[in-house]
Design a protein around this motif. Structure first.
Motif, PDB file in Angstrom:
ATOM      1  N   ILE A  10       0.859  -1.183   0.000  1.00  0.00           N
ATOM      2  CA  ILE A  10       0.000   0.000   0.000  1.00  0.00           C
ATOM      3  C   ILE A  10       0.894   1.231   0.000  1.00  0.00           C
ATOM      4  CG2 ILE A  10      -1.790   1.292   1.224  1.00  0.00           C
ATOM      5  CD1 ILE A  10      -2.673  -1.358   2.489  1.00  0.00           C
ATOM      6  N   ALA A  11       0.666   2.119  -0.962  1.00  0.00           N
ATOM      7  CA  ALA A  11       1.425   3.365  -1.043  1.00  0.00           C
ATOM      8  C   ALA A  11       0.562   4.434  -1.692  1.00  0.00           C
ATOM      9  CB  ALA A  11       2.710   3.169  -1.858  1.00  0.00           C
ATOM     10  N   ASP A  12       0.557   5.620  -1.099  1.00  0.00           N
ATOM     11  CA  ASP A  12      -0.159   6.774  -1.656  1.00  0.00           C
ATOM     12  C   ASP A  12      -1.637   6.471  -1.909  1.00  0.00           C
ATOM     13  OD1 ASP A  12       2.246   8.259  -1.684  1.00  0.00           O
ATOM     14  OD2 ASP A  12       2.791   7.395  -3.625  1.00  0.00           O
ATOM     15  N   GLY A  13      -2.226   5.707  -0.996  1.00  0.00           N
ATOM     16  CA  GLY A  13      -3.644   5.405  -1.091  1.00  0.00           C
ATOM     17  C   GLY A  13      -3.997   4.289  -2.048  1.00  0.00           C
ATOM     18  N   ILE A  14      -3.002   3.681  -2.695  1.00  0.00           N
ATOM     19  CA  ILE A  14      -3.249   2.615  -3.671  1.00  0.00           C
ATOM     20  C   ILE A  14      -2.689   1.304  -3.138  1.00  0.00           C
ATOM     21  CG2 ILE A  14      -2.787   1.790  -6.006  1.00  0.00           C
ATOM     22  CD1 ILE A  14      -2.455   4.779  -6.780  1.00  0.00           C
ATOM     23  N   ALA A  15      -3.548   0.298  -3.070  1.00  0.00           N
ATOM     24  CA  ALA A  15      -3.116  -1.043  -2.684  1.00  0.00           C
ATOM     25  C   ALA A  15      -2.840  -1.849  -3.943  1.00  0.00           C
ATOM     26  CB  ALA A  15      -4.185  -1.731  -1.842  1.00  0.00           C
ATOM     27  N   HIS A  16      -1.714  -2.526  -3.969  1.00  0.00           N
ATOM     28  CA  HIS A  16      -1.367  -3.404  -5.095  1.00  0.00           C
ATOM     29  C   HIS A  16      -1.380  -4.837  -4.590  1.00  0.00           C
ATOM     30  CE1 HIS A  16       1.642  -4.651  -8.475  1.00  0.00           C
ATOM     31  NE2 HIS A  16       0.432  -5.166  -8.638  1.00  0.00           N
ATOM     32  N   VAL A  17      -2.345  -5.612  -5.069  1.00  0.00           N
ATOM     33  CA  VAL A  17      -2.450  -7.026  -4.733  1.00  0.00           C
ATOM     34  C   VAL A  17      -1.937  -7.813  -5.932  1.00  0.00           C
ATOM     35  CG1 VAL A  17      -4.001  -8.909  -4.130  1.00  0.00           C
ATOM     36  CG2 VAL A  17      -4.458  -6.596  -3.276  1.00  0.00           C
ATOM     37  N   ARG A  18      -0.918  -8.606  -5.705  1.00  0.00           N
ATOM     38  CA  ARG A  18      -0.320  -9.359  -6.824  1.00  0.00           C
ATOM     39  C   ARG A  18      -0.385 -10.845  -6.532  1.00  0.00           C
ATOM     40  NH1 ARG A  18       4.956  -7.812 -10.286  1.00  0.00           N
ATOM     41  NH2 ARG A  18       3.280  -6.773 -11.414  1.00  0.00           N
ATOM     42  N   LEU A  43      -8.143  -5.568   3.124  1.00  0.00           N
ATOM     43  CA  LEU A  43      -8.381  -4.281   2.460  1.00  0.00           C
ATOM     44  C   LEU A  43      -9.739  -3.696   2.822  1.00  0.00           C
ATOM     45  CD1 LEU A  43      -6.796  -4.983  -1.020  1.00  0.00           C
ATOM     46  CD2 LEU A  43      -5.943  -3.457   0.771  1.00  0.00           C
ATOM     47  N   ARG A  44     -10.702  -4.533   3.124  1.00  0.00           N
ATOM     48  CA  ARG A  44     -12.009  -4.007   3.517  1.00  0.00           C
ATOM     49  C   ARG A  44     -11.925  -3.249   4.829  1.00  0.00           C
ATOM     50  NH1 ARG A  44     -14.184  -8.739   1.171  1.00  0.00           N
ATOM     51  NH2 ARG A  44     -14.567  -9.824   3.134  1.00  0.00           N
ATOM     52  N   GLU A  45     -10.936  -3.579   5.645  1.00  0.00           N
ATOM     53  CA  GLU A  45     -10.787  -2.929   6.948  1.00  0.00           C
ATOM     54  C   GLU A  45      -9.685  -1.869   6.962  1.00  0.00           C
ATOM     55  OE1 GLU A  45     -12.921  -3.535   9.319  1.00  0.00           O
ATOM     56  OE2 GLU A  45     -13.901  -5.056   8.084  1.00  0.00           O
ATOM     57  N   ALA A  46      -8.900  -1.782   5.909  1.00  0.00           N
ATOM     58  CA  ALA A  46      -7.746  -0.872   5.907  1.00  0.00           C
ATOM     59  C   ALA A  46      -8.196   0.574   5.748  1.00  0.00           C
ATOM     60  CB  ALA A  46      -6.792  -1.250   4.780  1.00  0.00           C
ATOM     61  N   SER A  47      -7.594   1.455   6.526  1.00  0.00           N
ATOM     62  CA  SER A  47      -7.889   2.877   6.386  1.00  0.00           C
ATOM     63  C   SER A  47      -6.891   3.502   5.415  1.00  0.00           C
ATOM     64  CB  SER A  47      -7.800   3.581   7.745  1.00  0.00           C
ATOM     65  OG  SER A  47      -6.490   3.473   8.278  1.00  0.00           O
ATOM     66  N   GLY A  48      -7.334   4.520   4.716  1.00  0.00           N
ATOM     67  CA  GLY A  48      -6.447   5.228   3.808  1.00  0.00           C
ATOM     68  C   GLY A  48      -6.311   4.626   2.430  1.00  0.00           C
ATOM     69  N   VAL A  49      -6.934   3.477   2.181  1.00  0.00           N
ATOM     70  CA  VAL A  49      -6.884   2.870   0.849  1.00  0.00           C
ATOM     71  C   VAL A  49      -8.009   3.460   0.000  1.00  0.00           C
ATOM     72  CG1 VAL A  49      -7.132   0.738  -0.472  1.00  0.00           C
ATOM     73  CG2 VAL A  49      -5.822   0.741   1.649  1.00  0.00           C
ATOM     74  N   ALA A 200      -5.710   4.129 -11.066  1.00  0.00           N
ATOM     75  CA  ALA A 200      -5.821   4.138  -9.611  1.00  0.00           C
ATOM     76  C   ALA A 200      -5.392   5.488  -9.035  1.00  0.00           C
ATOM     77  CB  ALA A 200      -4.975   3.016  -9.010  1.00  0.00           C
ATOM     78  N   GLN A 201      -4.367   6.099  -9.613  1.00  0.00           N
ATOM     79  CA  GLN A 201      -3.925   7.413  -9.149  1.00  0.00           C
ATOM     80  C   GLN A 201      -5.000   8.467  -9.375  1.00  0.00           C
ATOM     81  OE1 GLN A 201      -0.276   7.908 -11.320  1.00  0.00           O
ATOM     82  NE2 GLN A 201       0.847   6.444 -10.047  1.00  0.00           N
ATOM     83  N   VAL A 202      -5.675   8.395 -10.516  1.00  0.00           N
ATOM     84  CA  VAL A 202      -6.767   9.339 -10.783  1.00  0.00           C
ATOM     85  C   VAL A 202      -7.883   9.149  -9.755  1.00  0.00           C
ATOM     86  CG1 VAL A 202      -8.578   9.968 -12.422  1.00  0.00           C
ATOM     87  CG2 VAL A 202      -6.253   9.550 -13.236  1.00  0.00           C
ATOM     88  N   ILE A 203      -8.264   7.903  -9.505  1.00  0.00           N
ATOM     89  CA  ILE A 203      -9.331   7.617  -8.544  1.00  0.00           C
ATOM     90  C   ILE A 203      -8.921   8.043  -7.139  1.00  0.00           C
ATOM     91  CG2 ILE A 203     -10.596   5.737  -7.421  1.00  0.00           C
ATOM     92  CD1 ILE A 203     -10.446   4.289 -10.201  1.00  0.00           C
ATOM     93  N   ALA A 204      -7.667   7.775  -6.775  1.00  0.00           N
ATOM     94  CA  ALA A 204      -7.195   8.117  -5.437  1.00  0.00           C
ATOM     95  C   ALA A 204      -7.175   9.620  -5.198  1.00  0.00           C
ATOM     96  CB  ALA A 204      -5.798   7.537  -5.203  1.00  0.00           C
ATOM     97  N   ALA A 205      -7.194  10.406  -6.272  1.00  0.00           N
ATOM     98  CA  ALA A 205      -7.195  11.869  -6.148  1.00  0.00           C
ATOM     99  C   ALA A 205      -8.609  12.445  -6.062  1.00  0.00           C
ATOM    100  CB  ALA A 205      -6.454  12.497  -7.323  1.00  0.00           C
TER     101      ALA A 205
END
Length: 263
Positions: A10-18, A43-49, A200-205
């Protein structure tokens, strides 16, 4: 969560699941099922995502069920398929449905092969970005099975019914370009992971409260009638209008700057 099967950053509001079993083209075995479900629950419980990108390591997104697992005898410790173990889903359905249940948008980046259960997992995402030459198939009928990992619920409204029936009955393989025409993918990109990250960056903004409410409304669309949807729209808007994040969105637009939202 088993990081030998799934990695989560998780970085800058974006979670990457691989999906992280590249030597097997991320084929699904019991450990992979558990790891994907654990990542979705986290992720359902994570804050800031604010957005999630779902991808596969190595040559492919996901080759579907691991054939070794398919050949093994059923695990007597596992509940019967008809038993609901994860809300409205069983264990296998939850692997795909967890992404539809995620409160923020999920973007799947598809490359290589995306077969069977892998395609159903990708179908749980809000948006699917795919390489033109990817190979996709609703593969279950090849093994004398029906798609049973949430596909019928997730494909509703995506694929024209007669086209979906042909794809299910024949397990015909498609390219990414054909899948776009069928409605199974959203857009094509030569680098789907980079494209998914940009989306994801657009959505996170955007206002995270409004994004979450919009996803709730999308989830309600297939089942609710017009009157109920109108009511839900009004209730969702009442939750976000004139709140600090919505005011910040307006001020940032007027001042031509990037908004600073709180989660």
């Amino acid at each position: 969560m088993n990081e030998d099967r799934v990695s989560l950053t998780i970085a800058d509001g974006i979670a990457h699941v691989r999906l992280n079993r590249p030597d097997k083209m991320n084929a699904l075995d019991p450990a992979m099922f558990d790891a994907i479900i654990a990542a979705g629950a986290q992720l359902r419980e994570a804050s800031g995502v604010r957005a999630v990108v779902l991808s596969g390591a190595g040559r492919s997104f996901c080759a579907g069920l691991d054939t070794a697992s398919f050949a093994a005898a059923p695990d007597p410790a596992q509940p019967p398929l008809a038993k609901r173990t994860h809300g409205n889903a069983n264990r296998y359905q939850e692997v795909a449905m967890t992404w539809a249940k995620c409160p923020v948008p999920v973007i799947a980046a598809i490359h290589g092969v995306c077969f069977g259960g892998g395609l159903q997992i990708a179908s749980g995402a809000d948006i699917r970005v795919c390489t033109p030459d990817a190979r996709l198939a609703i593969m279950e009928m090849k093994w004398g099975l029906v798609p049973d990992m949430g596909g019928f619920a997730l494909w509703r409204g995506l694929v024209r019914p007669d086209v979906l029936r042909e794809l299910v009955y024949t397990n015909r393989e498609m390219t990414g370009e054909e899948a776009l025409s069928a409605g199974l993918v959203t857009q094509l990109a030569t680098d789907p992971l980079a494209c998914a990250m940009q989306l994801a960056q657009v959505i996170a903004a955007r206002n995270p409260a409004a994004i979450r409410q919009a996803k709730r409304l999308f989830a309600a669309m297939p089942d609710e009638d017009t009157d109920a949807l109108l009511q839900l729209e009004s209730e969702a808007q009442a939750q976000v209008i004139r709140q600090p994040n919505q005011i910040e969105a307006v001020m940032a637009g007027l001042e031509r700057r990037q908004p600073i939202f709180t989660d």
